[in-house]
Design an enzyme around this catalytic site. Sequence first.
Site, PDB file in Angstrom:
ATOM      1  N   SER A 109     -48.888  -0.822  23.433  1.00  0.00           N
ATOM      2  CA  SER A 109     -47.745  -0.047  23.908  1.00  0.00           C
ATOM      3  C   SER A 109     -48.275   1.229  24.549  1.00  0.00           C
ATOM      4  O   SER A 109     -48.978   2.009  23.902  1.00  0.00           O
ATOM      5  CB  SER A 109     -46.846   0.269  22.709  1.00  0.00           C
ATOM      6  OG  SER A 109     -45.787   1.102  23.096  1.00  0.00           O
ATOM      7  N   LYS A 132     -47.223  -3.107  27.365  1.00  0.00           N
ATOM      8  CA  LYS A 132     -45.831  -2.638  27.299  1.00  0.00           C
ATOM      9  C   LYS A 132     -45.819  -1.195  27.768  1.00  0.00           C
ATOM     10  O   LYS A 132     -46.564  -0.360  27.250  1.00  0.00           O
ATOM     11  CB  LYS A 132     -45.340  -2.769  25.851  1.00  0.00           C
ATOM     12  CG  LYS A 132     -44.112  -1.963  25.503  1.00  0.00           C
ATOM     13  CD  LYS A 132     -43.553  -2.390  24.155  1.00  0.00           C
ATOM     14  CE  LYS A 132     -43.199  -1.207  23.291  1.00  0.00           C
ATOM     15  NZ  LYS A 132     -42.637  -1.620  21.975  1.00  0.00           N
ATOM     16  N   LYS A 153     -43.689   2.276  28.137  1.00  0.00           N
ATOM     17  CA  LYS A 153     -42.504   3.028  27.727  1.00  0.00           C
ATOM     18  C   LYS A 153     -41.821   3.544  28.985  1.00  0.00           C
ATOM     19  O   LYS A 153     -42.514   4.052  29.886  1.00  0.00           O
ATOM     20  CB  LYS A 153     -42.918   4.205  26.836  1.00  0.00           C
ATOM     21  CG  LYS A 153     -43.428   3.775  25.471  1.00  0.00           C
ATOM     22  CD  LYS A 153     -42.281   3.249  24.632  1.00  0.00           C
ATOM     23  CE  LYS A 153     -42.722   2.988  23.197  1.00  0.00           C
ATOM     24  NZ  LYS A 153     -41.606   2.519  22.372  1.00  0.00           N
ATOM     25  N   ASP A 174     -40.176  -0.806  27.435  1.00  0.00           N
ATOM     26  CA  ASP A 174     -39.392  -0.417  26.248  1.00  0.00           C
ATOM     27  C   ASP A 174     -38.732   0.933  26.522  1.00  0.00           C
ATOM     28  O   ASP A 174     -39.416   1.917  26.793  1.00  0.00           O
ATOM     29  CB  ASP A 174     -40.325  -0.309  25.036  1.00  0.00           C
ATOM     30  CG  ASP A 174     -39.577   0.016  23.747  1.00  0.00           C
ATOM     31  OD1 ASP A 174     -38.333   0.101  23.777  1.00  0.00           O
ATOM     32  OD2 ASP A 174     -40.252   0.189  22.705  1.00  0.00           O
ATOM     33  N   GLU A 178     -37.020  -3.964  26.551  1.00  0.00           N
ATOM     34  CA  GLU A 178     -36.757  -3.728  25.129  1.00  0.00           C
ATOM     35  C   GLU A 178     -35.786  -2.562  24.945  1.00  0.00           C
ATOM     36  O   GLU A 178     -35.987  -1.484  25.518  1.00  0.00           O
ATOM     37  CB  GLU A 178     -38.098  -3.439  24.433  1.00  0.00           C
ATOM     38  CG  GLU A 178     -38.027  -3.238  22.932  1.00  0.00           C
ATOM     39  CD  GLU A 178     -39.421  -3.015  22.335  1.00  0.00           C
ATOM     40  OE1 GLU A 178     -40.432  -3.330  22.996  1.00  0.00           O
ATOM     41  OE2 GLU A 178     -39.500  -2.501  21.208  1.00  0.00           O
ATOM     42  N   ASP A 220     -34.832  -4.045  19.512  1.00  0.00           N
ATOM     43  CA  ASP A 220     -35.696  -3.436  18.497  1.00  0.00           C
ATOM     44  C   ASP A 220     -34.781  -2.661  17.547  1.00  0.00           C
ATOM     45  O   ASP A 220     -34.314  -3.211  16.520  1.00  0.00           O
ATOM     46  CB  ASP A 220     -36.721  -2.538  19.207  1.00  0.00           C
ATOM     47  CG  ASP A 220     -37.575  -1.684  18.284  1.00  0.00           C
ATOM     48  OD1 ASP A 220     -37.331  -1.688  17.065  1.00  0.00           O
ATOM     49  OD2 ASP A 220     -38.487  -0.971  18.766  1.00  0.00           O
ATOM     50  N   LYS A 249     -39.732  -5.459  13.171  1.00  0.00           N
ATOM     51  CA  LYS A 249     -40.505  -4.397  12.501  1.00  0.00           C
ATOM     52  C   LYS A 249     -40.053  -4.406  11.053  1.00  0.00           C
ATOM     53  O   LYS A 249     -38.892  -4.081  10.763  1.00  0.00           O
ATOM     54  CB  LYS A 249     -40.167  -3.027  13.091  1.00  0.00           C
ATOM     55  CG  LYS A 249     -40.833  -2.716  14.403  1.00  0.00           C
ATOM     56  CD  LYS A 249     -40.420  -1.338  14.891  1.00  0.00           C
ATOM     57  CE  LYS A 249     -40.942  -1.089  16.287  1.00  0.00           C
ATOM     58  NZ  LYS A 249     -40.227   0.027  16.942  1.00  0.00           N
ATOM     59  N   GLY A 304     -44.500  -2.247  16.140  1.00  0.00           N
ATOM     60  CA  GLY A 304     -45.390  -1.327  15.440  1.00  0.00           C
ATOM     61  C   GLY A 304     -44.783   0.057  15.348  1.00  0.00           C
ATOM     62  O   GLY A 304     -43.932   0.426  16.164  1.00  0.00           O
TER      63      GLY A 304
HETATM   64  O1  SMG Z   1     -47.577   0.917  16.678  1.00  0.00           O
HETATM   65  O2  SMG Z   1     -48.436   0.417  18.611  1.00  0.00           O
HETATM   66  C1  SMG Z   1     -47.570   0.938  17.900  1.00  0.00           C
HETATM   67  C2  SMG Z   1     -46.407   1.620  18.588  1.00  0.00           C
HETATM   68  C3  SMG Z   1     -45.542   0.633  19.260  1.00  0.00           C
HETATM   69  O3  SMG Z   1     -44.133   1.392  21.008  1.00  0.00           O
HETATM   70  C4  SMG Z   1     -44.283   1.234  19.808  1.00  0.00           C
HETATM   71  N1  SMG Z   1     -43.339   1.572  18.923  1.00  0.00           N
HETATM   72  O4  SMG Z   1     -39.944   1.448  19.931  1.00  0.00           O
HETATM   73  O5  SMG Z   1     -41.360  -0.107  19.727  1.00  0.00           O
HETATM   74  C5  SMG Z   1     -41.089   1.097  19.677  1.00  0.00           C
HETATM   75  C6  SMG Z   1     -42.098   2.153  19.325  1.00  0.00           C
HETATM   76  C7  SMG Z   1     -41.579   3.025  18.255  1.00  0.00           C
HETATM   77  C8  SMG Z   1     -42.564   3.951  17.641  1.00  0.00           C
HETATM   78  S1  SMG Z   1     -42.754   5.400  18.490  1.00  0.00           S
HETATM   79  C9  SMG Z   1     -43.538   6.465  17.426  1.00  0.00           C
HETATM   80 MG    MG Z   2     -39.314  -0.458  20.707  1.00  0.00          MG
END
Ligand code: SMG
Ligand code: MG
Length: 370
Positions: free
Chosen positions: A135, A161, A163, A188, A213, A238, A262, A290
């Site tokens: 991510s 992925k 953001k 995402d 996402e 999510d 998750k 994650g």
């Molecule tokens: O653990 O690699 C990881 C982070 C993956 O993008 C990630 N998580 O919305 O999916 C999500 C985000 C939320 C956590 S942001 C601190």
């Molecule tokens: Mg997410």
Amino acid sequence: MKIEGVELRTVEVPLVSPFRTSFGTETVREALLVRVVGAESEGWGECGAGTAPLYSSQYTHGAADVLGRFLVPALGAVPDLAAHRVAPALAAFKGHRMAKAALETAVLDAELRARGVSFAEALGGVRDRVPCGVSVGITESVPTLLDVVDGYLEAGYLRIKLKIEPGWDIEPVRAVRERFGDIPLQVDANAAYRLGDARHLARLDAFDLLMLEQPLAEDDLLGHAELARRISTPICLDESIVSARAAATALTLGACQVVNIKPGRVGGYLEARRIHDVCAAHDVPVWCGGMLETGLGRAANVALASLPGFVLPGDTSASDRYYRTDLTEPFQLADGRLTVPTGPGLGVSPLPEVLAEVTTSTTWLPLPAS
Ligand code: SMG
Ligand code: MG
């Protein structure tokens, strides 16, 4: 299983680089660790909550508070404690799924260590290694983003992925597609858009993304169902999927075509497995999300990702994507995959010197002998 008490421990582990999402920037992973101490074994759980209630309503110190005040004491009343008895014992307390998940995970770990069974085996895993994605946070510029993505592709990650948020969506996606071609790519939004943005989001359709996402608010299942009719990029949920029931509702409404599972968000690994089963029954692919977990949470996530319905690479990246020094022996990427631990329980333990160094507080909660 008899337990003597529960230790709550807060750790602060610096991230190798800041991680920016539509809701904020993380530079340190402040994690709450739960250690259940039984007569024969002990077990660990990592709470998915972050420092502030920005991803969801939960946050590290709130989780510690509800555990100390309500959840741990409630376990004291459970005869013959076992992991499957934890959620029913805590059900009267509303919400706080990440805190509940950490406690259930620690009980499950203690139980499995005592029985000599791994998490993957207990959950029904079918793979020794799991495919991994990464991510990528919002960066200060597109050239910086391209450098970051290049590094992760070099490291072998099997999907990227990005953001996104309003103002950082079409252009970065276009730039990554132009530079890296037909790589497995998804985005995402962490709920940063509204249904009124549907026409704008439809512009992402040109880039053949694996999925979009959580574009809309957590509680907007109908909005996601409507958006799914207006764009061709598959929608993954999510934040909205907080339980197996929510998953069943979302799938019935047509609110998503993919689910990010998750365990913290849904109250634990047992509920996570139920969501996997619901999605499998609907032929809906899932992948493991994650929350910047340390090696403890990662071990359990990788075990979950070895279940048969996890057919897409997860946000289960290697330790060095997050930390210079992980709390456990580091998880290392090989051919874009992490190896599923095979030892009893989580199959990993915190390294005592590292743990001592990053700990900022500990609280011991004794349980009355039942
Ligand atoms: O653990 O690699 C990881 C982070 C993956 O993008 C990630 N998580 O919305 O999916 C999500 C985000 C939320 C956590 S942001 C601190
Ligand atoms: Mg997410």
